[in-house]
Design a protein around this motif. Sequence first.
Motif, short mmCIF file in Angstrom:
data_model
loop_
_atom_site.label_atom_id
_atom_site.label_comp_id
_atom_site.label_asym_id
_atom_site.label_seq_id
_atom_site.Cartn_x
_atom_site.Cartn_y
_atom_site.Cartn_z
N GLY A 171 0.83 -1.19 0.00
CA GLY A 171 0.00 0.00 0.00
C GLY A 171 0.86 1.24 0.00
N VAL A 172 0.22 2.39 -0.13
CA VAL A 172 0.93 3.66 -0.09
C VAL A 172 0.54 4.38 1.19
N VAL A 173 1.52 4.70 2.02
CA VAL A 173 1.29 5.49 3.23
C VAL A 173 1.76 6.90 2.94
N ASP A 174 0.87 7.87 3.19
CA ASP A 174 1.25 9.26 2.94
C ASP A 174 1.16 10.07 4.22
N ALA A 175 2.08 11.01 4.36
CA ALA A 175 2.14 11.89 5.52
C ALA A 175 2.21 13.34 5.04
N ILE A 176 1.28 14.16 5.56
CA ILE A 176 1.23 15.58 5.21
C ILE A 176 1.15 16.38 6.50
N TRP A 177 1.95 17.44 6.60
CA TRP A 177 1.87 18.30 7.77
C TRP A 177 0.65 19.20 7.62
N GLY A 178 -0.28 19.11 8.57
CA GLY A 178 -1.53 19.84 8.46
C GLY A 178 -1.59 21.14 9.23
N GLY A 179 -0.47 21.60 9.77
CA GLY A 179 -0.44 22.85 10.49
C GLY A 179 -0.40 22.67 11.99
N VAL A 180 -1.26 21.78 12.52
CA VAL A 180 -1.24 21.50 13.96
C VAL A 180 -0.72 20.09 14.25
N GLY A 181 -0.62 19.29 13.21
CA GLY A 181 -0.15 17.92 13.38
C GLY A 181 -0.02 17.23 12.04
N TRP A 182 0.53 16.02 12.07
CA TRP A 182 0.68 15.23 10.85
C TRP A 182 -0.63 14.54 10.52
N GLU A 183 -0.94 14.46 9.25
CA GLU A 183 -2.10 13.73 8.75
C GLU A 183 -1.57 12.50 8.03
N ILE A 184 -1.95 11.32 8.53
CA ILE A 184 -1.41 10.06 8.01
C ILE A 184 -2.53 9.30 7.30
N GLY A 185 -2.34 9.03 6.04
CA GLY A 185 -3.34 8.30 5.26
C GLY A 185 -2.73 7.10 4.59
N ALA A 186 -3.55 6.34 3.91
CA ALA A 186 -3.08 5.16 3.17
C ALA A 186 -4.07 4.86 2.05
N SER A 187 -3.56 4.23 1.02
CA SER A 187 -4.40 3.82 -0.10
C SER A 187 -3.79 2.59 -0.75
N PRO A 188 -4.61 1.78 -1.42
CA PRO A 188 -4.07 0.59 -2.10
C PRO A 188 -3.22 1.01 -3.30
N VAL A 189 -2.18 0.25 -3.57
CA VAL A 189 -1.43 0.46 -4.81
C VAL A 189 -2.36 0.13 -5.97
N GLY A 190 -2.42 0.98 -6.94
CA GLY A 190 -3.33 0.76 -8.06
C GLY A 190 -4.59 1.59 -7.94
N ASP A 191 -4.72 2.33 -6.85
CA ASP A 191 -5.84 3.24 -6.69
C ASP A 191 -5.79 4.28 -7.82
#
Length: 204
Positions: A171-191
């Motif tokens: 899968g793909v794990v993504d991390a984005i700084w949202g200003g007050v904290g990190w936002e951690i998401g995930a999606s299947p490869v091939g999405d």
Amino acid sequence: MHRLSLNLSLVFFLAAPAFSVAADDTKIDRPNSVIATARVGCSLHPKAEEPSDPSSTSAIPHAEKFVAREHFKEDISSGAAVRISWLGATFARRFTGKVEGDAGGTSFRTYVLNSSSSDQEILAELGRGHESSLVDVWCLLRQQPGGDSGALQTSSNPNIFFVRDLAGELGVVDAIWGGVGWEIGASPVGDKRRWPSGTRVFSR
């Protein structure tokens, strides 16, 4: 399909404990190729010459397992090991139940997309050695717990890692700084999602 290219990600960092980078402040464009960048080193363990602080959450003792749910949790308090403001439902379902072995030190290569790209296009460019672990993701987050400067970019662009989930699926794990904290998401490869230009990709 024309393969979209990855461009060199160049980052300067100040020296910090358990973190090292050597970078060159130039950009090279080579269509349809991955440009190897400087290695980014990261370790969750204290240096041998430094005493370990048992009250610190930044270090994981050797031989202990990494239990994802004990680290990846929403918490933006001042005492949080890493300020995380949001965990996506897919990440929680597919990754927080993972238990990984002790990773010691980790070394990454970093890339930045110079145009919108799909998972498959990125993987085709990276080739072998593209996978990371949750320990790797946490290690880099731990170096920038409050959105500090470092290997992870803190702009609106994502940082992505290719990680296997509980079922062993990539899968793909993504991390984005949202200003007050990190936002951690995930999606299947091939999405169907395409990662925007400026996305930073980490691989071993």
